[in-house]
Design a protein around this motif. Structure first.
Motif, PDB file in Angstrom:
ATOM      1  N   VAL A 138      72.941  -8.040 -36.204  1.00  0.00           N
ATOM      2  CA  VAL A 138      72.258  -7.042 -35.478  1.00  0.00           C
ATOM      3  C   VAL A 138      72.195  -7.205 -34.039  1.00  0.00           C
ATOM      4  O   VAL A 138      71.177  -8.732 -34.071  1.00  0.00           O
ATOM      5  CB  VAL A 138      71.162  -6.454 -35.874  1.00  0.00           C
ATOM      6  CG1 VAL A 138      70.429  -4.915 -34.726  1.00  0.00           C
ATOM      7  CG2 VAL A 138      71.458  -5.472 -36.838  1.00  0.00           C
ATOM      8  N   ARG A 139      72.253  -7.183 -32.745  1.00  0.00           N
ATOM      9  CA  ARG A 139      72.197  -8.216 -31.839  1.00  0.00           C
ATOM     10  C   ARG A 139      71.214  -6.919 -30.937  1.00  0.00           C
ATOM     11  O   ARG A 139      71.147  -5.747 -30.080  1.00  0.00           O
ATOM     12  CB  ARG A 139      73.037  -8.304 -30.989  1.00  0.00           C
ATOM     13  CG  ARG A 139      74.463  -9.515 -31.267  1.00  0.00           C
ATOM     14  CD  ARG A 139      75.486 -10.093 -30.922  1.00  0.00           C
ATOM     15  NE  ARG A 139      76.225 -10.377 -31.245  1.00  0.00           N
ATOM     16  CZ  ARG A 139      76.280 -11.945 -30.797  1.00  0.00           C
ATOM     17  NH1 ARG A 139      75.491 -12.350 -30.546  1.00  0.00           N
ATOM     18  NH2 ARG A 139      76.998 -12.615 -32.109  1.00  0.00           N
ATOM     19  N   LEU A 140      69.992  -8.265 -30.427  1.00  0.00           N
ATOM     20  CA  LEU A 140      68.945  -6.878 -29.808  1.00  0.00           C
ATOM     21  C   LEU A 140      69.022  -7.769 -28.718  1.00  0.00           C
ATOM     22  O   LEU A 140      69.130  -9.352 -28.527  1.00  0.00           O
ATOM     23  CB  LEU A 140      67.776  -7.305 -30.710  1.00  0.00           C
ATOM     24  CG  LEU A 140      67.581  -6.752 -31.882  1.00  0.00           C
ATOM     25  CD1 LEU A 140      66.090  -6.955 -31.847  1.00  0.00           C
ATOM     26  CD2 LEU A 140      67.541  -5.149 -31.330  1.00  0.00           C
ATOM     27  N   GLN A 141      69.448  -7.245 -27.171  1.00  0.00           N
ATOM     28  CA  GLN A 141      69.504  -8.086 -26.280  1.00  0.00           C
ATOM     29  C   GLN A 141      68.310  -9.386 -25.430  1.00  0.00           C
ATOM     30  O   GLN A 141      67.996  -9.473 -25.383  1.00  0.00           O
ATOM     31  CB  GLN A 141      69.636  -7.506 -24.767  1.00  0.00           C
ATOM     32  CG  GLN A 141      70.241  -8.267 -24.004  1.00  0.00           C
ATOM     33  CD  GLN A 141      71.095  -7.217 -23.259  1.00  0.00           C
ATOM     34  OE1 GLN A 141      70.656  -6.347 -22.886  1.00  0.00           O
ATOM     35  NE2 GLN A 141      71.474  -7.680 -21.836  1.00  0.00           N
ATOM     36  N   LEU A 142      67.044  -8.012 -25.461  1.00  0.00           N
ATOM     37  CA  LEU A 142      65.855  -8.727 -24.917  1.00  0.00           C
ATOM     38  C   LEU A 142      65.378  -9.737 -26.347  1.00  0.00           C
ATOM     39  O   LEU A 142      65.056 -11.135 -26.103  1.00  0.00           O
ATOM     40  CB  LEU A 142      65.296  -7.890 -25.318  1.00  0.00           C
ATOM     41  CG  LEU A 142      62.900  -8.031 -24.620  1.00  0.00           C
ATOM     42  CD1 LEU A 142      63.617  -9.021 -22.663  1.00  0.00           C
ATOM     43  CD2 LEU A 142      62.326  -7.208 -25.207  1.00  0.00           C
ATOM     44  N   ALA A 143      65.230  -9.826 -27.689  1.00  0.00           N
ATOM     45  CA  ALA A 143      65.169 -11.194 -27.930  1.00  0.00           C
ATOM     46  C   ALA A 143      66.238 -12.036 -27.974  1.00  0.00           C
ATOM     47  O   ALA A 143      65.476 -13.223 -28.658  1.00  0.00           O
ATOM     48  CB  ALA A 143      65.330 -10.415 -30.005  1.00  0.00           C
ATOM     49  N   GLU A 144      66.737 -11.799 -27.968  1.00  0.00           N
ATOM     50  CA  GLU A 144      67.963 -12.792 -27.873  1.00  0.00           C
ATOM     51  C   GLU A 144      68.030 -13.445 -26.917  1.00  0.00           C
ATOM     52  O   GLU A 144      67.837 -15.292 -26.731  1.00  0.00           O
ATOM     53  CB  GLU A 144      69.684 -12.613 -27.647  1.00  0.00           C
ATOM     54  CG  GLU A 144      70.141 -11.745 -29.579  1.00  0.00           C
ATOM     55  CD  GLU A 144      72.127 -11.832 -28.852  1.00  0.00           C
ATOM     56  OE1 GLU A 144      72.195 -12.057 -27.719  1.00  0.00           O
ATOM     57  OE2 GLU A 144      71.672 -11.740 -29.971  1.00  0.00           O
TER      58      GLU A 144
END
Length: 197
Positions: free
Chosen positions: A38-44
């Protein structure tokens, strides 16, 4: 004589290099990393800023450029301002390999093994002309020098010079931070205003 050599089972970097070439071109080697499910933009973005400001280089020097790499950690240059002062003794604890010096064919398997032992994400800086292209040792008679560490492992940043000054390596680390986060200074250092007093 050929039978004796085969019986010795001497390790040749060329076999490993051929396998790597099959996976991609030598100058454009790509390690396969499927990434998170799962890709979370803010977390990345937050993780990228954390990675860029806490690069842990490996304690690894091959030739005279390693002296300049050591100078970078001293008080005059103080790389700790950028979070890269923790030189780790083990590749399993490091995420940055600074190849400082000449890479010979005898040292090539060790360089590739150390790179393979580093956890993802991992980055490489080629420091000095010898690591970039063989430098002054790139002559016809000198058959044991590898003309560029990018023939063995993928390189993210090149720092030219013979040897490059510590400021050049600091600039290389800043370029690597910029490559990781897309921003020149991911975590702004203490700024001194230019306003007159």
């Amino acid at each position: 004589m050929a039978e004796e050599k085969s019986l010795l089972k001497t390790h040749s970097y060329s076999l490993e290099l051929e396998e790597r070439v099959k996976r991609g071109q030598p100058g454009d080697l790509v390690e396969y990393d499927p990434g998170p499910m799962v890709r979370l933009q803010l977390a990345e973005k937050i993780l990228d800023v954390c990675r860029a400001n806490s690069l842990w280089p490996m304690t690894f020097g091959l030739a005279c450029c390693a002296i300049e790499m050591m100078c970078m950690g001293m008080a005059r240059f103080d790389i700790s301002r950028y979070g890269s002062e923790v030189f780790r003794p083990s590749p399993r604890q490091a995420d940055l390999m600074i190849v400082a010096g000449t890479v010979n064919k005898k040292m090539a398997p060790a360089v590739m093994t150390l790179y393979d032992q580093m956890p993802f994400p991992k980055y490489v800086i080629a420091m000095g002309n010898c690591a970039i292209s063989g430098g002054p040792f790139k002559v016809k008679e000198n058959y044991n020098v590898i003309e560029g560490v990018d023939k063995l492992i993928p390189v993210d940043v090149y720092v030219p010079g013979c040897p490059p000054r510590p400021e050049g390596l600091i600039e290389g680390i800043l370029k690597l931070q910029e490559k990781i986060t897309g921003v020149r200074h991911p975590f702004p250092q203490r700024k001194v205003s230019d306003a007159p007093n």
